[in-house]
Write a protein that holds these residues in place. Structure first.
Motif, PDB file in Angstrom:
ATOM      1  N   GLU A 196      -4.873  -2.109   9.198  1.00  0.00           N
ATOM      2  CA  GLU A 196      -5.606  -3.111   9.989  1.00  0.00           C
ATOM      3  C   GLU A 196      -4.814  -4.414  10.088  1.00  0.00           C
ATOM      4  OE1 GLU A 196      -9.635  -5.861   9.526  1.00  0.00           O
ATOM      5  OE2 GLU A 196      -9.549  -3.910   8.525  1.00  0.00           O
ATOM      6  N   LEU A 197      -4.260  -4.875   8.962  1.00  0.00           N
ATOM      7  CA  LEU A 197      -3.523  -6.138   8.960  1.00  0.00           C
ATOM      8  C   LEU A 197      -2.206  -6.024   9.718  1.00  0.00           C
ATOM      9  CD1 LEU A 197      -4.120  -7.268   5.262  1.00  0.00           C
ATOM     10  CD2 LEU A 197      -5.289  -8.057   7.326  1.00  0.00           C
ATOM     11  N   VAL A 198      -1.525  -4.897   9.575  1.00  0.00           N
ATOM     12  CA  VAL A 198      -0.241  -4.703  10.268  1.00  0.00           C
ATOM     13  C   VAL A 198      -0.454  -4.610  11.768  1.00  0.00           C
ATOM     14  CG1 VAL A 198       1.653  -3.058  10.629  1.00  0.00           C
ATOM     15  CG2 VAL A 198       0.960  -3.681   8.303  1.00  0.00           C
ATOM     16  N   ASN A 199      -1.523  -3.956  12.200  1.00  0.00           N
ATOM     17  CA  ASN A 199      -1.781  -3.802  13.635  1.00  0.00           C
ATOM     18  C   ASN A 199      -2.009  -5.134  14.342  1.00  0.00           C
ATOM     19  OD1 ASN A 199      -1.491  -1.055  13.555  1.00  0.00           O
ATOM     20  ND2 ASN A 199      -3.675  -0.593  13.608  1.00  0.00           N
ATOM     21  N   GLU A 200      -2.567  -6.109  13.616  1.00  0.00           N
ATOM     22  CA  GLU A 200      -2.868  -7.386  14.261  1.00  0.00           C
ATOM     23  C   GLU A 200      -1.819  -8.459  13.991  1.00  0.00           C
ATOM     24  OE1 GLU A 200      -5.799  -9.469  10.939  1.00  0.00           O
ATOM     25  OE2 GLU A 200      -6.686  -8.245  12.526  1.00  0.00           O
ATOM     26  N   SER A 201      -0.750  -8.116  13.268  1.00  0.00           N
ATOM     27  CA  SER A 201       0.232  -9.128  12.857  1.00  0.00           C
ATOM     28  C   SER A 201       1.656  -8.690  13.178  1.00  0.00           C
ATOM     29  CB  SER A 201       0.115  -9.397  11.350  1.00  0.00           C
ATOM     30  OG  SER A 201      -1.217  -9.628  10.974  1.00  0.00           O
ATOM     31  N   GLN A 202       2.521  -9.687  13.309  1.00  0.00           N
ATOM     32  CA  GLN A 202       3.955  -9.453  13.448  1.00  0.00           C
ATOM     33  C   GLN A 202       4.703  -9.923  12.211  1.00  0.00           C
ATOM     34  OE1 GLN A 202       5.410  -7.690  15.567  1.00  0.00           O
ATOM     35  NE2 GLN A 202       7.574  -8.124  15.237  1.00  0.00           N
ATOM     36  N   VAL A 203       4.150 -10.910  11.522  1.00  0.00           N
ATOM     37  CA  VAL A 203       4.750 -11.432  10.290  1.00  0.00           C
ATOM     38  C   VAL A 203       3.652 -11.506   9.218  1.00  0.00           C
ATOM     39  CG1 VAL A 203       5.971 -13.346   9.187  1.00  0.00           C
ATOM     40  CG2 VAL A 203       6.419 -12.807  11.592  1.00  0.00           C
ATOM     41  N   ILE A 204       3.923 -10.934   8.049  1.00  0.00           N
ATOM     42  CA  ILE A 204       2.977 -10.985   6.932  1.00  0.00           C
ATOM     43  C   ILE A 204       3.694 -11.565   5.721  1.00  0.00           C
ATOM     44  CG2 ILE A 204       1.583  -9.614   5.327  1.00  0.00           C
ATOM     45  CD1 ILE A 204       0.941  -7.717   7.561  1.00  0.00           C
ATOM     46  N   VAL A 205       3.040 -12.549   5.100  1.00  0.00           N
ATOM     47  CA  VAL A 205       3.633 -13.252   3.956  1.00  0.00           C
ATOM     48  C   VAL A 205       2.747 -13.034   2.729  1.00  0.00           C
ATOM     49  CG1 VAL A 205       4.606 -15.427   3.142  1.00  0.00           C
ATOM     50  CG2 VAL A 205       4.370 -15.019   5.606  1.00  0.00           C
ATOM     51  N   VAL A 206       3.347 -12.639   1.617  1.00  0.00           N
ATOM     52  CA  VAL A 206       2.613 -12.460   0.358  1.00  0.00           C
ATOM     53  C   VAL A 206       3.415 -13.083  -0.777  1.00  0.00           C
ATOM     54  CG1 VAL A 206       1.518 -10.312   1.124  1.00  0.00           C
ATOM     55  CG2 VAL A 206       3.673 -10.216  -0.145  1.00  0.00           C
ATOM     56  N   GLU A 207       2.768 -13.224  -1.929  1.00  0.00           N
ATOM     57  CA  GLU A 207       3.448 -13.693  -3.127  1.00  0.00           C
ATOM     58  C   GLU A 207       4.085 -12.524  -3.857  1.00  0.00           C
ATOM     59  OE1 GLU A 207       1.672 -17.488  -5.346  1.00  0.00           O
ATOM     60  OE2 GLU A 207       0.153 -15.963  -4.974  1.00  0.00           O
ATOM     61  N   ASN A 208       5.235 -12.771  -4.471  1.00  0.00           N
ATOM     62  CA  ASN A 208       5.890 -11.764  -5.303  1.00  0.00           C
ATOM     63  C   ASN A 208       5.276 -11.822  -6.702  1.00  0.00           C
ATOM     64  OD1 ASN A 208       7.576 -10.009  -6.612  1.00  0.00           O
ATOM     65  ND2 ASN A 208       9.386 -11.313  -6.501  1.00  0.00           N
ATOM     66  N   LEU A 209       4.229 -11.035  -6.910  1.00  0.00           N
ATOM     67  CA  LEU A 209       3.472 -11.095  -8.159  1.00  0.00           C
ATOM     68  C   LEU A 209       4.155 -10.337  -9.295  1.00  0.00           C
ATOM     69  CD1 LEU A 209      -0.115 -10.464  -6.726  1.00  0.00           C
ATOM     70  CD2 LEU A 209       0.874 -12.648  -7.413  1.00  0.00           C
ATOM     71  N   ASN A 210       4.094 -10.890 -10.482  1.00  0.00           N
ATOM     72  CA  ASN A 210       4.618 -10.237 -11.680  1.00  0.00           C
ATOM     73  C   ASN A 210       3.499  -9.397 -12.298  1.00  0.00           C
ATOM     74  OD1 ASN A 210       6.028  -9.481 -13.963  1.00  0.00           O
ATOM     75  ND2 ASN A 210       5.767 -11.439 -14.996  1.00  0.00           N
ATOM     76  N   VAL A 211       3.243  -8.232 -11.708  1.00  0.00           N
ATOM     77  CA  VAL A 211       2.121  -7.397 -12.145  1.00  0.00           C
ATOM     78  C   VAL A 211       2.328  -6.900 -13.571  1.00  0.00           C
ATOM     79  CG1 VAL A 211       0.778  -5.323 -11.651  1.00  0.00           C
ATOM     80  CG2 VAL A 211       1.643  -6.716  -9.765  1.00  0.00           C
ATOM     81  N   LYS A 212       3.555  -6.526 -13.923  1.00  0.00           N
ATOM     82  CA  LYS A 212       3.831  -6.030 -15.274  1.00  0.00           C
ATOM     83  C   LYS A 212       3.513  -7.082 -16.328  1.00  0.00           C
ATOM     84  CE  LYS A 212       7.375  -2.610 -14.132  1.00  0.00           C
ATOM     85  NZ  LYS A 212       8.802  -2.207 -14.338  1.00  0.00           N
ATOM     86  N   GLY A 213       3.797  -8.327 -16.010  1.00  0.00           N
ATOM     87  CA  GLY A 213       3.484  -9.404 -16.945  1.00  0.00           C
ATOM     88  C   GLY A 213       1.998  -9.710 -16.988  1.00  0.00           C
TER      89      GLY A 213
END
Length: 366
Positions: free
Chosen positions: A231-248
């Protein structure tokens, strides 16, 4: 059988490294095959040599992923967990049947039409004794029209799974909490399993029951992540997220179960590969970027902002902020800054760009 061959090759690699300090090459894995066929005649009766060679290729890839920091050290396979076998050729689809070398025709339920040239087929058995085939096909692309022209920032969380900001409005997607919905049912069945005698048929029966519950949790999580990312990709050309330290983050004993259940890492991977299919831009900003503590109106940065504070007022411009909405907007703005400084002004498709004809590989489930 593939697991036994892989375990043999992995053991040989470990022994060779202990003796010489060097790792075995791919050619060495494949060179073991003729001698193994002499020692174990059933190897050439049950499958083609190309199937066994896939084991060497997959083990070599596992070692490369380990040395490049993308995965853990390859481990030995057990017959009590997920099983799989890969066929790199000679697999065909005839109506409702999948024809596999040395096995014959297997009746299957296809969730989509098989198109293009079949390259490889991987058949896997789950812990609940279900069989699936993943069919990799090569198809010719006639030009895929790109859709969506938005730049969105996504702040991932636990209360709300994703807070999405497109510069004008905010959309919140609730956390489904897949594991929590099945927690009581799972605990009850695991308690019954613990009372069963090891090695008994009754214990094996309950093991399969629990495996089905875990499989249902996994499937519901995958379904949610795929639908939301699409859904998000279909409506967007650029998507920005945080590089989360999930292991930590999972080292936090109070939140580890919730963080493991939410599936942030898998969601980010889904968004990434789906954006690449439409030639979109995926941007990860630094995990130390103060997205929550920065005022999106004036840029003032707070010295600290505890997790229990969900709303705050900027001491500089007096703007009232929702913590997550403010973070999503800051993530979006930082992504635009990175994109602009990296390669000029971003260009949006606006429904007009079309890919040139090319060949692409598409994964198809069975």
């Amino acid at each position: 059988m593939q697991d036994r061959k892989r375990n043999f090759a992995l053991n040989a690699c470990i022994q060779h490294y202990q003796e010489t300090g060097k790792s075995l090459k791919l050619a060495s894995y494949k060179g073991m095959l003729p001698q193994l066929k002499k020692e174990y005649p059933w190897l050439k009766e049950d499958c083609y040599s190309s199937v066994l060679q896939c084991i060497a290729i997959n083990l070599d890839r596992a070692y490369k992923n380990f040395f490049e920091g993308r995965a853990k050290f390859p481990n030995f396979k057990s017959k009590h967990h997920k099983q799989s076998i890969q066929y790199p050729q000679s697999v065909t689809v005839n109506g409702e049947y999948l024809k596999v070398p040395k096995i014959g025709e297997i009746k299957a339920i296809f969730h989509r039409e098989i198109t293009g040239k079949i390259k490889t087929v991987t058949i896997s058995k789950t812990s609940s004794n279900k069989y699936f085939a993943s069919i990799l096909c090569e198809v010719e692309s006639n030009g895929v029209k790109e859709s969506g022209n938005k730049v969105i920032g996504i702040d991932l969380g636990l209360k709300d799974f994703a807070i999405v900001h497109d510069g004008q409005k905010v959309t919140k997607y609730a956390n489904p909490k897949h594991l929590k919905r099945h927690q009581k049912n799972l605990a009850r069945k695991q308690k019954k399993l613990s009372r069963k005698t090891k090695g008994s048929k009754s214990r094996e029966k309950f093991r399969k029951i629990i495996a089905k519950v875990h499989e249902k949790i996994t499937n519901s999580r995958q379904d949610f992540l795929h639908k939301l990312s699409r859904e998000l990709v279909n409506e967007s050309q650029v998507i920005v997220v945080e590089n989360l330290n999930v292991k930590g983050m999972v080292k936090n004993r109070k939140l580890s179960k919730s963080i493991s259940d939410v599936g942030w890492g898998k969601f980010v991977n889904f968004v990434d590969y789906k954006l690449k299919q439409k030639n979109g831009e995926f941007i990860e900003i630094d995990r130390f970027f103060p997205s929550s503590k920065t005022c999106s109106s004036c840029g003032h940065i707070l010295s600290e902002l505890p997790l229990d504070i969900r709303e705050w007022d900027c001491p500089n411009c007096q703007t009232h902020h929702d913590r997550d909405e403010n973070a999503a907007l800051n993530i979006r703005n930082e992504g635009i800054r990175i994109l602009t400084e990296g390669g000029g002004n971003p260009v949006f498709a606006d429904g007009g760009c079309v890919r040139p004809p090319t060949f692409q590989v598409r994964g198809i489930g069975l």
